[in-house]
Design an enzyme around this catalytic site. Structure first.
Site, short mmCIF file in Angstrom:
data_model
loop_
_atom_site.label_atom_id
_atom_site.label_comp_id
_atom_site.label_asym_id
_atom_site.label_seq_id
_atom_site.Cartn_x
_atom_site.Cartn_y
_atom_site.Cartn_z
N ASP A 9 -69.63 23.69 18.40
CA ASP A 9 -69.34 22.76 19.25
C ASP A 9 -67.79 23.16 19.77
O ASP A 9 -66.83 22.09 19.67
CB ASP A 9 -69.09 21.40 18.73
N LYS A 107 -77.61 19.98 21.09
CA LYS A 107 -78.07 19.12 20.15
C LYS A 107 -77.36 17.83 20.71
O LYS A 107 -76.58 17.75 21.56
CB LYS A 107 -77.57 19.36 18.53
N CYS A 152 -69.44 17.51 12.78
CA CYS A 152 -70.35 18.59 13.16
C CYS A 152 -70.47 19.74 11.99
O CYS A 152 -71.55 20.28 11.73
CB CYS A 152 -70.39 18.90 14.62
C1 VGL Z 1 -68.75 15.69 17.26
C2 VGL Z 1 -68.53 13.43 17.25
C3 VGL Z 1 -69.26 13.27 18.07
C4 VGL Z 1 -68.59 16.98 16.61
C5 VGL Z 1 -69.83 15.63 17.93
O1 VGL Z 1 -68.84 18.12 17.27
O2 VGL Z 1 -68.00 16.84 15.42
N1 VGL Z 1 -68.14 14.65 16.78
N2 VGL Z 1 -70.01 14.23 18.64
#
Ligand code: VGL
Ligand code: ZN
Length: 198
Positions: A9, A107, A152
């Site tokens: 991410d 995702k 994540c």
């Molecule tokens: C994430 C919160 C919401 C992450 C993704 O990538 O850690 N955290 N969505």
């Protein structure tokens, strides 16, 4: 052993100026790029939510970001709207070496369920398909890095270890949200699952 980098991410919304900015989220990018040459495989993950996703506080009457609610699959932190499919915020950081990626796993694209982990959605049973991809390529060793350490990256690393992969998290190439001590809890959880923290 065949080795993959799993880059979690590294998207504009998790970098400074983004909707769910992680402090120093962007400073890890050069270090991540530098590791790509030595890896047999490079996998990027991309948080990829439809507008109105159930993990957004704005989707729940009277809710505010960072509160926790009960979802059918368990407790869920509510977030500011982030990583909306096709938006600039959902795009990878401009300096990330996306060209080197063999595989991009998206995702969190189902409205009713969040997915922190690159392997399973937050019900901990719905697979993303990444396990099958890695196994059919003969990959057994994983090095994880990215954003955010305590969400994540943590969920992905713990699931990978439970699935039997040899998992290292490069803590120096991760940054955390650190909500109510979530970073410390994540570090303990990863160690308990057998993840090596470097
Ligand atoms: C994430 C919160 C919401 C992450 C993704 O990538 O850690 N955290 N969505
Ligand atoms: Zn998200």
């Amino acid at each position: 052993m065949t080795h993959a980098l799993i880059v979690i991410d590294v998207q504009n919304d998790f970098c400074p100026g983004g909707a769910l900015a992680v402090p120093e989220g962007d400073i890890i990018v050069p270090g991540i790029n530098a590791l790509m040459d030595q890896a047999d495989a490079v996998v990027l993950t991309q948080d990829w939510h439809p507008a109105g996703h159930s993990s957004f506080a704005s989707s729940h009457e009277g809710a505010v970001p960072y509160e926790v609610i009960d979802m059918p699959y368990g407790p869920q932190v509510l977030w500011p709207d982030h990583c909306i499919q096709g938006s600039t915020g959902a795009a990878f950081h401009a300096d990330l070496n996306v060209t080197r990626a063999d595989m991009i796993v998206r995702k969190g694209y189902r409205s009713a369920i969040d997915s922190y982990s690159a392997f399973f959605e937050n019900d901990q049973t719905t697979p993303t398909g990444l396990e099958g991809y890695l196994r059919t390529r003969g990959i057994t060793q994983l090095t994880l890095m990215g954003l955010a350490t305590d969400f994540c990256v943590n969920f992905s690393a713990v699931d990978a270890a439970k699935l039997g992969f040899d998992v290292t998290v490069r803590s120096d190439l991760c940054r955390a949200i650190d909500l109510n001590g979530s970073l410390g809890a994540a570090q303990e959880g990863m160690k308990a699952a057998g993840v090596t923290l470097d």
